[in-house]
Design a protein around this motif. Structure first.
Motif, PDB file in Angstrom:
ATOM      1  N   UNK A  53       1.015  -1.282  -0.077  1.00 46.63           N
ATOM      2  CA  UNK A  53      -0.025   0.114   0.000  1.00 46.63           C
ATOM      3  C   UNK A  53       0.632   1.195  -0.071  1.00 46.63           C
ATOM      4  N   UNK A  54       0.774   2.231  -0.929  1.00 46.55           N
ATOM      5  CA  UNK A  54       1.432   3.498  -1.021  1.00 46.55           C
ATOM      6  C   UNK A  54       2.629   2.985  -1.984  1.00 46.55           C
ATOM      7  N   UNK A  55       3.624   2.484  -1.145  1.00 48.21           N
ATOM      8  CA  UNK A  55       4.586   1.679  -1.977  1.00 48.21           C
ATOM      9  C   UNK A  55       4.321   0.413  -2.305  1.00 48.21           C
ATOM     10  N   UNK A  73      -1.590   0.065 -14.560  1.00 45.28           N
ATOM     11  CA  UNK A  73      -1.223   1.540 -13.981  1.00 45.28           C
ATOM     12  C   UNK A  73      -2.496   2.031 -13.488  1.00 45.28           C
ATOM     13  N   UNK A  74      -3.536   1.738 -13.849  1.00 46.34           N
ATOM     14  CA  UNK A  74      -4.905   2.501 -13.264  1.00 46.34           C
ATOM     15  C   UNK A  74      -4.924   1.938 -11.626  1.00 46.34           C
ATOM     16  N   UNK A  75      -4.573   0.699 -11.818  1.00 46.06           N
ATOM     17  CA  UNK A  75      -4.852   0.279 -10.239  1.00 46.06           C
ATOM     18  C   UNK A  75      -3.832   0.820  -9.365  1.00 46.06           C
ATOM     19  N   UNK A  76      -2.927   1.433  -9.689  1.00 46.50           N
ATOM     20  CA  UNK A  76      -1.498   1.702  -8.808  1.00 46.50           C
ATOM     21  C   UNK A  76      -1.549   3.240  -8.732  1.00 46.50           C
ATOM     22  N   UNK A  77      -2.727   4.129  -9.333  1.00 42.31           N
ATOM     23  CA  UNK A  77      -2.599   5.186  -9.424  1.00 42.31           C
ATOM     24  C   UNK A  77      -2.514   5.935  -8.152  1.00 42.31           C
ATOM     25  N   UNK A  78      -1.600   6.771  -7.970  1.00 45.26           N
ATOM     26  CA  UNK A  78      -1.518   7.594  -6.650  1.00 45.26           C
ATOM     27  C   UNK A  78      -0.322   6.866  -5.994  1.00 45.26           C
ATOM     28  N   UNK A 101       8.322  -0.534 -16.104  1.00 46.55           N
ATOM     29  CA  UNK A 101       9.457   0.051 -15.433  1.00 46.55           C
ATOM     30  C   UNK A 101       9.669   1.343 -16.400  1.00 46.55           C
ATOM     31  N   UNK A 102       9.338   1.591 -17.661  1.00 54.18           N
ATOM     32  CA  UNK A 102       9.209   2.757 -18.354  1.00 54.18           C
ATOM     33  C   UNK A 102       8.366   3.666 -17.738  1.00 54.18           C
ATOM     34  N   UNK A 103       7.344   3.340 -17.355  1.00 52.02           N
ATOM     35  CA  UNK A 103       6.123   4.078 -16.979  1.00 52.02           C
ATOM     36  C   UNK A 103       6.281   4.662 -15.608  1.00 52.02           C
ATOM     37  N   UNK A 104       6.834   3.793 -14.774  1.00 50.99           N
ATOM     38  CA  UNK A 104       6.917   3.943 -13.367  1.00 50.99           C
ATOM     39  C   UNK A 104       8.078   4.378 -12.563  1.00 50.99           C
ATOM     40  N   UNK A 105       9.389   3.580 -13.369  1.00 54.33           N
ATOM     41  CA  UNK A 105      10.706   3.918 -12.881  1.00 54.33           C
ATOM     42  C   UNK A 105      10.899   2.839 -11.869  1.00 54.33           C
ATOM     43  N   UNK A 106      10.217   1.779 -11.793  1.00 50.05           N
ATOM     44  CA  UNK A 106      10.472   0.623 -10.732  1.00 50.05           C
ATOM     45  C   UNK A 106      11.593  -0.127 -11.196  1.00 50.05           C
TER      46      UNK A 106
END
Length: 309
Positions: A53-55, A73-78, A101-106
C-alpha cells in the motif's frame, strides 16, 4: 498448463474478475488483475498481483498487452511502484515488466534471465521461443532474499522445475505464497526438458510441504486455499503418472507417442505435444533413478524400456 484436472481447490471461492479491468482487492495487502490472454495453456489469463500500500510491488506483470498494462497502471494510480517482480521468464509472465519500468521507474527484480540449454532433447520441441529472452532484471533475487514494500515483506523462494529459473514469492504478513506456474489450482504444470526438470519439480513441491503458507496465489486460475492438502494431491498425481508410464513400458510400449496415446487418451489432443514433453521429463527422472533404460539420449523419438534387476 492443464493436462489433467485435479478438482477444484477446497474453498476456492474468490471468483476471477474480468480481464482488462482495474485490479480487484483479494486480501488486505493483495490486489489481482487478469490479463486478456486466455487460452488452453493460460486458462482465464495471466494473474498479475499488486502487493503493498502506497509503495507497491507488481508480481508477474504478464504479456506486454496495452490493455493489461493500462489496467495495472490504473490500479496503482497515486502509489509508487517500487518493484516489478517476475517468477519466471515465460512470455505470458514477464514481457510487460519493461513497459511498467518505463512508465513508473520501478526496479525489475526476481528470477534470473533465461539461460538457454546447450542442447535439446532429440526429436523434441525447442521451447526457447516460449521464453522472454529480452528479460534482464535489475536485481536477480536469490533464494531467501527479502524486499520490504508498503507494509509487506516479500521473500524469494527458489522453486525450479517448471523452468530452471522459477521463483515463488512469500508474503510474510499474510502467510501467502505467489506461486507463478509452480502450483496452480486449475491445472497441473508442464515440465518440458531441458529447461524443465521433473526431478527438480518434485523436490520443489516437497520443499513447499515443509512450509505453512495459508493460501497460494497462482499465475493462472483461482487461489489454492488448502495448500498442504493440494500439494499432497499434486505429488500423488505425479507419482500416479509415473506409475502409469512404467506400466505402459511393462505392457510393451516403447515410445513416448505410444505412452501418451494411452495415458492421455481423455486429454484434448491439442495438449498432447505438451503431454509428450512432461512424459519425457518423467522418463528422464526414471532413468536417473535407475528404473528405466533408453536406446539413446532421452528424446521424443527414443525408445524406452524398464530396467530389469
Amino acid at each position: 498448463m492443464r493436462l489433467r484436472p485435479l478438482g477444484r481447490s477446497e474453498g476456492a471461492a474468490i471468483s476471477a474478475e474480468p480481464p482488462g479491468v482495474v485490479a480487484a482487492r483479494v486480501s488486505p495487502l493483495t490486489r489481482r488483475a487478469i490479463a486478456p490472454n486466455s487460452g488452453p495453456f493460460t486458462y482465464t489469463g495471466t494473474c498479475s498481483y499488486v502487493v503493498g500500500a502506497g509503495d507497491v510491488a507488481i508480481i508477474d506483470p504478464g504479456p506486454d498487452d496495452p490493455r493489461h498494462v493500462e489496467a495495472l497502471l490504473a490500479s496503482v494510480s497515486g502509489e509508487r511502484v517500487r518493484y516489478v517482480l517476475v517468477t519466471h521468464t515465460h512470455r505470458d509472465h514477464s514481457p510487460a515488466a519493461r513497459t511498467l519500468k518505463e512508465a513508473t521507474g520501478a526496479t525489475i527484480a526476481g528470477c534470473a534471465s533465461y539461460a538457454p540449454a546447450d542442447s535439446h532433447p532429440p526429436g523434441g520441441l525447442n521451447l526457447d521461443a516460449a521464453h522472454d529472452r529480452s528479460y534482464a532484471p535489475d536485481i536477480a533475487l536469490n533464494d531467501g532474499d527479502a524486499l520490504q514494500i508498503g507494509g509487506a515483506t516479500l521473500v524469494a523462494l527458489a522453486t525450479p522445475g517448471h523452468t530452471a529459473n522459477h521463483l515463488c514469492f512469500a508474503l510474510a504478513e499474510e502467510q501467502s505464497l505467489f506461486t507463478g506456474d509452480h502450483v496452480m489450482a486449475w491445472a497441473t504444470t508442464v515440465i518440458a526438458p531441458p529447461d524443465g526438470s521433473m526431478t527438480d519439480y518434485l523436490a520443489s513441491l516437497e520443499r513447499l510441504r515443509a512450509r505453512r503458507d495459508r493460501i497460494y496465489w497462482p499465475g493462472h486460475g483461482e487461489p489454492v486455499q488448502e495448500p498442504q492438502r493440494y500439494l499432497r494431491a499434486l505429488i500423488h498425481h505425479r507419482r500416479a503418472r509415473e506409475t502409469a508410464i512404467v506400466q505402459r513400458l511393462d505392457a510393451g510400449d516403447e515410445t513416448i507417442a505410444e505412452i501418451v496415446a494411452q495415458i492421455y487418451e481423455s486429454v484434448d489432443k491439442r495438449l498432447h505435444p505438451a503431454a509428450a514433453m512432461t512424459t519425457l521429463a518423467h522418463l528422464t527422472d526414471l532413468i536417473a533413478r535407475g528404473l528405466v533404460d533408453c536406446s539413446e539420449a532421452p528424446g521424443l523419438q527414443a525408445r524406452f524400456w524398464p530396467r530389469r534387476s
